[in-house]
Design a protein around this motif. Structure first.
Motif, PDB file in Angstrom:
ATOM      1  N   ASP A 106      32.237 -49.708   8.486  1.00  8.59           N
ATOM      2  CA  ASP A 106      31.765 -48.786   9.523  1.00  8.59           C
ATOM      3  C   ASP A 106      30.402 -48.202   9.178  1.00  8.59           C
ATOM      4  O   ASP A 106      29.915 -47.300   9.859  1.00  8.59           O
ATOM      5  CB  ASP A 106      32.779 -47.661   9.726  1.00  8.59           C
ATOM      6  N   ARG A 287      41.305 -54.383   2.196  1.00  6.19           N
ATOM      7  CA  ARG A 287      42.306 -54.557   3.265  1.00  6.19           C
ATOM      8  C   ARG A 287      43.119 -55.821   3.020  1.00  6.19           C
ATOM      9  O   ARG A 287      44.345 -55.833   3.191  1.00  6.19           O
ATOM     10  CB  ARG A 287      41.619 -54.650   4.633  1.00  6.19           C
ATOM     11  N   GLU A 305      42.076 -49.202  10.356  1.00  3.62           N
ATOM     12  CA  GLU A 305      42.962 -49.996  11.213  1.00  3.62           C
ATOM     13  C   GLU A 305      44.307 -50.164  10.523  1.00  3.62           C
ATOM     14  O   GLU A 305      44.393 -50.142   9.299  1.00  3.62           O
ATOM     15  CB  GLU A 305      42.341 -51.370  11.480  1.00  3.62           C
ATOM     16  N   GLU A 306      45.356 -50.331  11.312  1.00  2.80           N
ATOM     17  CA  GLU A 306      46.695 -50.517  10.753  1.00  2.80           C
ATOM     18  C   GLU A 306      46.746 -51.772   9.883  1.00  2.80           C
ATOM     19  O   GLU A 306      46.249 -52.825  10.264  1.00  2.80           O
ATOM     20  CB  GLU A 306      47.712 -50.645  11.893  1.00  2.80           C
TER      21      GLU A 306
END
Length: 355
Positions: A106, A287, A305-306
């Motif tokens: 991000d 992740r 995010e999940e």
């Protein structure tokens, strides 16, 4: 493009390591497999640089020996937090500049994206893992549920598995004796606290089966050699998810910490080692790791995010040490404490074992 290699420890012993650009030393088992899938294979695919992973029961020991002997054959190693701090202080590890690590997906700079403490002078966190205890639900359908239950041989009879060492065992003993997590290290800094911890361990000593490698703990449980055991939470999760074992984690009294990627002083492929660490500890790398095994990512951007397990359906949040529901009586390992007291307490521990 260079030939890519992802080799087993057995092949390395036959001399194939000489063909690798980067050698990464990790802990083997489900954890090593997760790191291979999340970090090594994608790095090879992205860069074409030959990379292998080799195993150790505790990489800190061989890394220190390599540097002291001047024969370093490993470029990157996965170390427990306290070992990464201690070996950095001893000059065994190369410093890592946080400004060389990529920003989050991000755009958040690495210095702000990593959780507090996740980047040190010589290490970058690969994940947040936990020492927990677990049991076979077919033997104890209604529990145990608290850290005190681990020491209750009357209510929950049977052998206990414990890691063979002072770290995370003395803390567990004090919490099992009713000491709140927030008070554990203050108490362990006193002779009375250390005596209290060993006195609690005395209550189960005759029933303890000691383990050293992370893969041994779930195997002891699976073989019925112990009724419950301490373990790395990801090993228990992997046994339950990948092998269908009826294992349950008790999060009360969990002891959690960062695992760190480091570069040994004199690593043969220094620049490539730093590139590998930057790649592995990116938003996407962390992740990907959390999709392989139930250890929490140390970057905020990795959790925007999940996160779903590699089966495509299991949401990982409830299985991570840092999930709010799992943090009720959780203890963060004190690296400072173990840097100061490791030698002293392990000497006391070995003497206690021999009694």
């Amino acid at each position: 493009m260079k030939k890519t290699l992802i080799l087993s420890t057995a092949l390395v012993s036959l001399g194939f390591a000489a063909n690798a650009d980067i050698t990464v030393m990790s802990w083997g088992g489900a954890y090593g497999e997760a790191q291979n899938e999340a970090f090594v294979k994608p790095f090879v695919a992205a860069t074409g640089k030959a990379t292998i992973m080799v195993d150790s029961d505790n990489p800190a020991t061989p890394i220190k020996a390599m540097v002291e002997s001047g024969n370093v054959t490993v470029d990157v190693a996965s170390l427990e937090y306290a070992d990464a701090i201690r070996l950095c202080d001893e000059g065994v590890l190369e410093p890592i500049d946080i400004s060389t690590l990529p920003a989050g997906a991000d755009g958040t700079p690495a210095a702000d994206d990593f959780l507090p403490g996740a980047v040190t002078e010589c290490g970058v966190s690969t994940d947040i893992w936990s020492n927990v205890f677990a049991y076979d639900t077919t033997k104890f359908p209604e529990g145990p549920t608290t850290v005190a239950d681990f020491f209750d041989l009357e209510k929950f009879p049977g052998k206990r598995g414990l890691r063979k060492g002072a770290k995370a065992v003395l803390e567990l003993a004090l919490m099992g004796d009713g000491v709140p997590a927030a008070e554990v290290y203050d108490l362990l800094r006193t002779p009375e606290g250390v005596d209290r911890a060993f006195a609690k361990l005395d209550t189960i000593k005759s029933e303890v089966v000691w383990w050293e490698a992370g893969s041994q703990a779930p195997q002891l449980l699976a073989d019925g050699e112990v009724a419950m055991t301490t373990a790395y939470n990801g090993r228990i999760f992997a046994a339950a998810m990948n092998e269908g074992k009826p294992f349950e984690i008790v999060w009360d009294g969990q002891i959690y910490e960062n695992e760190m990627f480091v570069v040994p002083k004199g690593a043969p492929n220094m620049a490539d080692a730093m590139e590998f660490i930057a790649f592995a500890t990116s938003t996407e790398g962390l992740r990907a790791s959390a999709q392989q095994i139930s250890y929490g990512p140390a970057r905020k951007s990795s959790m925007l995010e999940e996160i779903v397990f590699k089966d495509g359906k299991t949401v990982m949040a409830p299985h991570l040490p840092t999930a709010p529901a799992n943090m009720g009586n959780a203890l963060e390992t004190s690296a400072d404490f173990w840097v100061d007291y490791d030698a002293e307490l392990n000497e006391r521990f070995q003497a206690w074992l021999a009694q």
